[in-house]
Write a protein that holds these residues in place. Structure first.
Motif, PDB file in Angstrom:
ATOM      1  N   MET A  56       0.833  -1.204   0.000  1.00  0.00           N
ATOM      2  CA  MET A  56       0.000   0.000   0.000  1.00  0.00           C
ATOM      3  C   MET A  56       0.865   1.249   0.000  1.00  0.00           C
ATOM      4  O   MET A  56       0.646   2.181  -0.785  1.00  0.00           O
ATOM      5  N   PHE A  57       1.879   1.296   0.874  1.00  0.00           N
ATOM      6  CA  PHE A  57       2.731   2.475   0.953  1.00  0.00           C
ATOM      7  C   PHE A  57       3.490   2.704  -0.350  1.00  0.00           C
ATOM      8  O   PHE A  57       3.630   3.849  -0.803  1.00  0.00           O
ATOM      9  N   GLY A  58       3.969   1.637  -0.963  1.00  0.00           N
ATOM     10  CA  GLY A  58       4.675   1.792  -2.232  1.00  0.00           C
ATOM     11  C   GLY A  58       3.789   2.427  -3.288  1.00  0.00           C
ATOM     12  O   GLY A  58       4.204   3.349  -4.016  1.00  0.00           O
ATOM     13  N   LYS A  59       2.539   1.954  -3.376  1.00  0.00           N
ATOM     14  CA  LYS A  59       1.609   2.506  -4.365  1.00  0.00           C
ATOM     15  C   LYS A  59       1.171   3.919  -4.005  1.00  0.00           C
ATOM     16  O   LYS A  59       0.999   4.773  -4.890  1.00  0.00           O
ATOM     17  N   VAL A  60       0.993   4.179  -2.736  1.00  0.00           N
ATOM     18  CA  VAL A  60       0.658   5.530  -2.278  1.00  0.00           C
ATOM     19  C   VAL A  60       1.733   6.516  -2.722  1.00  0.00           C
ATOM     20  O   VAL A  60       1.438   7.563  -3.328  1.00  0.00           O
ATOM     21  N   SER A 107      11.326   9.617  -3.684  1.00  0.00           N
ATOM     22  CA  SER A 107      12.426   8.734  -4.058  1.00  0.00           C
ATOM     23  C   SER A 107      13.375   8.518  -2.884  1.00  0.00           C
ATOM     24  O   SER A 107      13.959   7.443  -2.734  1.00  0.00           O
ATOM     25  N   SER A 108      13.531   9.537  -2.038  1.00  0.00           N
ATOM     26  CA  SER A 108      14.338   9.361  -0.828  1.00  0.00           C
ATOM     27  C   SER A 108      13.706   8.328   0.095  1.00  0.00           C
ATOM     28  O   SER A 108      14.399   7.515   0.711  1.00  0.00           O
ATOM     29  N   ILE A 109      12.375   8.366   0.193  1.00  0.00           N
ATOM     30  CA  ILE A 109      11.668   7.361   0.993  1.00  0.00           C
ATOM     31  C   ILE A 109      11.876   5.979   0.396  1.00  0.00           C
ATOM     32  O   ILE A 109      12.202   5.014   1.101  1.00  0.00           O
ATOM     33  N   PHE A 110      11.705   5.859  -0.929  1.00  0.00           N
ATOM     34  CA  PHE A 110      11.884   4.559  -1.591  1.00  0.00           C
ATOM     35  C   PHE A 110      13.293   4.014  -1.368  1.00  0.00           C
ATOM     36  O   PHE A 110      13.471   2.838  -1.056  1.00  0.00           O
ATOM     37  N   SER A 111      14.299   4.865  -1.547  1.00  0.00           N
ATOM     38  CA  SER A 111      15.678   4.388  -1.442  1.00  0.00           C
ATOM     39  C   SER A 111      16.021   3.948  -0.027  1.00  0.00           C
ATOM     40  O   SER A 111      16.931   3.140   0.169  1.00  0.00           O
ATOM     41  N   THR A 112      15.285   4.457   0.952  1.00  0.00           N
ATOM     42  CA  THR A 112      15.514   4.075   2.349  1.00  0.00           C
ATOM     43  C   THR A 112      14.793   2.781   2.705  1.00  0.00           C
ATOM     44  O   THR A 112      15.347   1.922   3.399  1.00  0.00           O
ATOM     45  N   LEU A 113      13.572   2.628   2.230  1.00  0.00           N
ATOM     46  CA  LEU A 113      12.718   1.536   2.690  1.00  0.00           C
ATOM     47  C   LEU A 113      12.634   0.359   1.723  1.00  0.00           C
ATOM     48  O   LEU A 113      12.281  -0.746   2.147  1.00  0.00           O
TER      49      LEU A 113
END
Length: 321
Positions: A56-60, A107-113
């Protein structure tokens, strides 16, 4: 901006519309960058989430990235063509830059998680799924083919309404003591978007008030039709993202409430009966809380201390002017 004999230098000592100056000052006061927020501190929380929650978070965040990209690449280019003053154009330049900051923040969130493979999967879904693409393409079509006032209205609908199905999740999880730094970024983005939506809505109202009564009625009906069409798509989007974790109805209340906020920014009456009292109080509390993290090495908090970081109440988080 120019005449046939000279290029005009912008003069901030000769303000034609004081709202331009106030908005510039507000936006520069609350300047921030994602690099100052310690997202890695949320990794422990992230590991406790279920696969459905992570999906869900990825799609959000994929959806939010798409909309911010649209705003930074197409919206401001379109709105700049109708700027009434050089100062308005300067404000739009600031808005365009911050929309790019917002897009990069995800993208910063994606690269972290997320892993590289997960990130590629998220962007593939975002760039190809018909429901998320529907709203982006509809808004962009208005930017490309609509009138000046239709373009302004579409921008307000995006800024003040379409973002909020995505904003719900991090605010809700913040209220449950999870992903505090991710939510910090979202709160900073909301703070920006509240100014963007209100400012562009104000510029819409200036033009709307100059229209003949019949044209006003026609444009107003058009806005309500577009908003309701987007709401129907947003309901599908919400069900797709939140059904599995049981939050769909809470999110739908939140998006209806913010649809009304978008209409308020345009100077129109609400369409839905939902008010702030109907929204989950955990989420409203998340909106109403100022930024909290602080970098003690540089003495710069997430609000950057360029000005005091005010708490945002329900009445001013989309209506600060």
């Amino acid at each position: 901006m120019t005449n046939n004999t000279s290029y005009q230098a912008i003069n901030w000592n000769a303000i034609e519309d004081m709202i331009d100056k106030l908005t510039w000052e507000k936006l520069t006061e609350q300047f921030w960058l994602d690099t100052r927020i310690p997202l890695s501190n949320d990794l422990d929380d992230w590991r406790t989430l279920s696969a459905a929650e992570k999906d869900m978070f990825g799609k959000v965040f994929g959806g939010l990235t798409l909309l911010d990209t649209l705003q930074s690449e197409d919206a401001i280019e379109r709105l700049r063509l109708t700027a009434r003053t050089q100062h308005e154009e300067a404000v739009l330049n600031n808005i365009q830059f911050m929309e790019s900051v917002h897009a990069k923040s995800y993208s910063s969130i994606f690269s972290t998680l997320n892993s590289k493979a997960e990130i590629e999967q998220i962007f593939n879904w975002t760039n190809n799924h018909e429901v998320i693409q529907y709203k982006a393409l509809k808004i962009n079509d208005i930017y490309k083919n609509g009138t000046d006032l239709q373009a302004k209205a579409a921008s307000v609908l995006l800024e003040s309404f379409l973002f909020y199905s995505g904003f719900f999740a991090p605010l809700y999880y913040l209220g449950n003591n999870k992903l505090a730094n991710v939510a910090e970024i979202i709160k900073l983005i909301i703070r920006d978007e509240s100014v963007h939506g209100t400012y562009i809505g104000y510029k819409f109202q200036l033009g709307f008030d100059q229209l003949p009564e019949a044209e006003q009625a026609e444009l107003k009906n058009w806005v309500y039709e577009v908003l309701f069409d987007l709401y129907q798509n947003e309901s599908k989007f919400t069900q797709m993202l939140y059904d599995e974790i049981g939050l769909t109805e809470k999110v739908k209340v939140f998006i209806r409430y913010n649809a009304n906020k978008a209409l308020q920014n345009l100077g129109f009456d609400p369409l839905f009966p939902d008010t702030a009292d109907d929204v989950d109080p955990i989420v409203m509390n998340g909106i109403s809380t100022g930024t909290s993290n602080h970098d003690f090495f540089s003495q710069v908090g997430n609000g950057y201390l360029l000005g005091a970081v005010e708490a945002m109440s329900d009445s001013d988080y989309t209506q600060w002017l």
